[in-house]
Design a protein around this motif. Structure first.
Motif, PDB file in Angstrom:
ATOM      1  N   PHE A  13       0.834  -1.202   0.000  1.00 15.20           N
ATOM      2  CA  PHE A  13       0.000   0.000   0.000  1.00 15.20           C
ATOM      3  C   PHE A  13       0.869   1.253   0.000  1.00 15.20           C
ATOM      4  CE2 PHE A  13       0.747  -0.901   4.449  1.00 15.20           C
ATOM      5  CZ  PHE A  13       0.964   0.354   5.012  1.00 15.20           C
ATOM      6  N   GLU A  15       0.292   5.505   1.207  1.00 15.27           N
ATOM      7  CA  GLU A  15      -0.599   6.451   1.869  1.00 15.27           C
ATOM      8  C   GLU A  15      -0.227   7.880   1.513  1.00 15.27           C
ATOM      9  OE1 GLU A  15      -2.215   4.973   5.955  1.00 15.27           O
ATOM     10  OE2 GLU A  15      -0.023   4.786   5.965  1.00 15.27           O
ATOM     11  N   ILE A  58      -6.834   9.749  -7.607  1.00 14.51           N
ATOM     12  CA  ILE A  58      -6.835   8.641  -6.648  1.00 14.51           C
ATOM     13  C   ILE A  58      -6.341   7.364  -7.331  1.00 14.51           C
ATOM     14  CG2 ILE A  58      -8.198   7.334  -4.982  1.00 14.51           C
ATOM     15  CD1 ILE A  58      -7.763  10.505  -4.519  1.00 14.51           C
ATOM     16  N   LEU A  61      -2.611   6.702  -7.470  1.00 23.58           N
ATOM     17  CA  LEU A  61      -1.922   6.167  -6.303  1.00 23.58           C
ATOM     18  C   LEU A  61      -1.685   4.659  -6.437  1.00 23.58           C
ATOM     19  CD1 LEU A  61      -3.748   8.158  -3.473  1.00 23.58           C
ATOM     20  CD2 LEU A  61      -1.682   8.781  -4.757  1.00 23.58           C
ATOM     21  N   PHE A  62      -2.572   3.974  -7.156  1.00 23.04           N
ATOM     22  CA  PHE A  62      -2.336   2.551  -7.429  1.00 23.04           C
ATOM     23  C   PHE A  62      -1.076   2.382  -8.276  1.00 23.04           C
ATOM     24  CE2 PHE A  62      -7.159   2.418  -7.160  1.00 23.04           C
ATOM     25  CZ  PHE A  62      -7.179   1.967  -5.859  1.00 23.04           C
ATOM     26  N   ILE A  94      -5.566   9.053   2.190  1.00 22.06           N
ATOM     27  CA  ILE A  94      -5.908   7.892   1.379  1.00 22.06           C
ATOM     28  C   ILE A  94      -4.834   6.816   1.496  1.00 22.06           C
ATOM     29  CG2 ILE A  94      -6.403   7.082  -0.978  1.00 22.06           C
ATOM     30  CD1 ILE A  94      -8.533   8.986   0.270  1.00 22.06           C
ATOM     31  N   ARG A  95      -5.281   5.582   1.645  1.00 22.32           N
ATOM     32  CA  ARG A  95      -4.398   4.410   1.631  1.00 22.32           C
ATOM     33  C   ARG A  95      -4.778   3.577   0.411  1.00 22.32           C
ATOM     34  NH1 ARG A  95      -6.021   2.245   5.897  1.00 22.32           N
ATOM     35  NH2 ARG A  95      -6.972   0.311   5.183  1.00 22.32           N
ATOM     36  N   ALA A  96      -3.909   3.567  -0.587  1.00 21.62           N
ATOM     37  CA  ALA A  96      -4.144   2.813  -1.824  1.00 21.62           C
ATOM     38  C   ALA A  96      -3.489   1.446  -1.682  1.00 21.62           C
ATOM     39  CB  ALA A  96      -3.570   3.566  -3.017  1.00 21.62           C
ATOM     40  N   CYS A  97      -4.296   0.395  -1.766  1.00 24.74           N
ATOM     41  CA  CYS A  97      -3.823  -0.973  -1.538  1.00 24.74           C
ATOM     42  C   CYS A  97      -3.951  -1.796  -2.812  1.00 24.74           C
ATOM     43  CB  CYS A  97      -4.677  -1.644  -0.462  1.00 24.74           C
ATOM     44  SG  CYS A  97      -4.763  -0.731   1.089  1.00 24.74           S
ATOM     45  N   THR A 114      -7.466  -3.741  -6.446  1.00 28.33           N
ATOM     46  CA  THR A 114      -7.080  -2.380  -6.055  1.00 28.33           C
ATOM     47  C   THR A 114      -8.203  -1.772  -5.220  1.00 28.33           C
ATOM     48  OG1 THR A 114      -7.936  -1.502  -8.160  1.00 28.33           O
ATOM     49  CG2 THR A 114      -5.582  -2.003  -8.070  1.00 28.33           C
ATOM     50  N   ALA A 116      -8.830   1.676  -2.521  1.00 33.02           N
ATOM     51  CA  ALA A 116      -8.353   2.858  -1.798  1.00 33.02           C
ATOM     52  C   ALA A 116      -9.326   3.154  -0.668  1.00 33.02           C
ATOM     53  CB  ALA A 116      -8.241   4.058  -2.739  1.00 33.02           C
TER      54      ALA A 116
END
Length: 135
Positions: A13, A15, A58, A61-62, A94-97, A114, A116
């Motif tokens: 992830f 952030e 957003i 971020l991935f 934001i936490r993109a996982c 994916t 977020a």
């Protein structure tokens, strides 16, 4: 990381707090000057009641996770399917996982889940990416 090294369930992830500067810079880079992202007065009259970040910001971020952590350097981001389920407001954290879901060794492709999340641990974007790993 190569296709032989990645495993289903591997996850990583990134952030980031989404700032006004991020939104303004993304508008300049993308050309998306929709006032819901840039104009407080306009945004106040929408269903969101205040400015929101671009969905593409957003999603980017991935790309950060895929290209720097998992699978990492040399990864080619082939596709992204996303559903935007909650707005992201200025100053949201934001936490993109990403998580490896399916591995196709023959084609050197990995399908990644994916998701977020915002600072309240609510999903804001969900989807899947397909990546090609370095050989």
């Amino acid at each position: 990381m190569t296709i032989k090294e990645i495993k289903v369930g591997d996850a990583a992830f990134f952030e980031k707090t989404i700032t006004e500067a991020d939104v303004c810079l993304f508008a300049e880079v993308s050309g998306d000057h929709n006032p819901v992202h840039l104009d407080d007065t306009y945004a106040a009259k929408t269903m969101f009641q205040k400015r929101i970040a671009h969905g593409g910001l957003i999603n980017s971020l991935f790309s950060t996770v895929l290209g720097t952590q998992l699978p990492g350097e040399g990864t080619i981001y082939l596709s992204q399917e996303s559903k935007f389920i909650r707005p992201v407001y200025l100053n949201d954290h934001i936490r993109a996982c990403v998580e490896a879901e399916e591995i196709n060794e023959e084609k050197n492709r990995v399908r990644m889940k994916t998701i977020a999340y915002n600072q309240h641990n609510e999903a804001v974007v969900v989807g899947h990416a397909i990546v090609m790993l370095p050989k």
